[in-house]
Motif scaffolding. Structure first.
Motif: not given
Length: 269
Positions: A119, A123, A186, A189-190, A192-194, A196-197, A200
């Motif tokens: 991650q 970034r 894009r 960013e997508q 990184v978000g996926d 992270n979910v 979690t």
């Protein structure tokens, strides 16, 4: 109670509940080995990705480097999703042995470490892509080579036209570059978000496992306290029974003496 004591107790309970001893589940072992192999591959990808990202925006930056970064990011994202789902499955495994419990924790620690490093690299790549887009926009807005004043000859007009076409080609190239890199931004960013979910979700499962372990430890401690109380009660009952038997013996002895005296009196009278 320590974790080692708790693990020993759990192992004993499983041995009692299942006839004979226990052995690790072959399916669990196979899944764990597959995850370890993928984590090793991810570490290799991360090392290569770190080297290539460090070249972005430098004199070593070129199309091939950016292509490798893109391919490594895509491949690693897919692998992290696979590993994350596998770690979730491992964490949800039922009736684990102490060895399997250790494997669960080890896999999560390695997944967490690799994930954090990846991650961070994503970034970095995102920041460098954004800086590249900003530089490309600035280049596209600079009309380098635009005509300066009126031409005085046909030859000069032809040279200016060629210069204008060259500038337009550069503008078109910069615009295409901007579109390509904005798409990559894009995607990052997508990604990184996926991820992270996904992380979690895995972390929540590990947290729940920890809570269950604490609950088991509390229950074991309560059982230990109850066992001590029961042992005390049993000892007290044993002492009471011993005293009761002693008193009964004394009473029988007294009755026997009285009965003997009575019988002697009858016979002698």
């Amino acid at each position: 109670m320590s974790f080692d004591q708790l693990s020993s107790l759990e192992a004993g309970q499983r041995r009692d509940g299942n006839s004979g001893g226990f052995s690790d589940d072959p399916d669990f072992q196979r899944l764990s080995q597959q995850l370890n192999s993928k984590l090793f591959k991810l570490q290799s990808n991360i090392s290569s990705l770190g080297r290539d990202i460090s070249r972005l925006g430098t004199s070593k930056d070129n199309a091939r480097v950016r292509e490798r970064v893109h391919e490594l990011l895509e491949e690693s994202r897919d692998m992290f999703k696979e590993v994350g789902e596998g770690v979730k499955k491992v964490q949800a495994w039922e009736d684990v042995t102490p060895t399997q419990r250790y494997t669960q924790q080890k896999l999560f620690r390695e997944f967490q470490s690799s994930f954090s490093e990846f991650q961070s690299l994503q970034r970095q790549a995102l920041e460098k892509q954004k800086a590249s887009v900003s530089a490309a926009r600035a280049a596209a807005e600079d009309p380098e080579g635009a005509a300066h004043g009126h031409s005085e000859s046909l030859e000069q007009q032809q040279q200016q036209e060629l210069s204008r076409l060259a500038v337009q080609d550069e503008v078109d190239f910069q615009e295409a570059l901007i579109i390509e890199r904005e798409e990559e931004i894009r995607n990052i960013e997508q990604g990184v978000g996926d991820l992270n979910v996904l992380f979690t979700q895995v972390a929540e499962m590990v947290g729940q496992q920890g809570e269950q372990l604490d609950t088991i430890a509390d229950n074991v401690e309560n059982v230990r306290v109850d066992t001590r109380g029961a042992d005390y009660e049993l000892r007290s009952a044993a002492r009471y029974q011993k005293n009761a038997r002693s008193k009964a013996c004394c009473l029988l002895l007294v009755l026997a003496v009285i009965l003997t005296i009575v019988l002697l009196a009858i016979f002698l009278g």
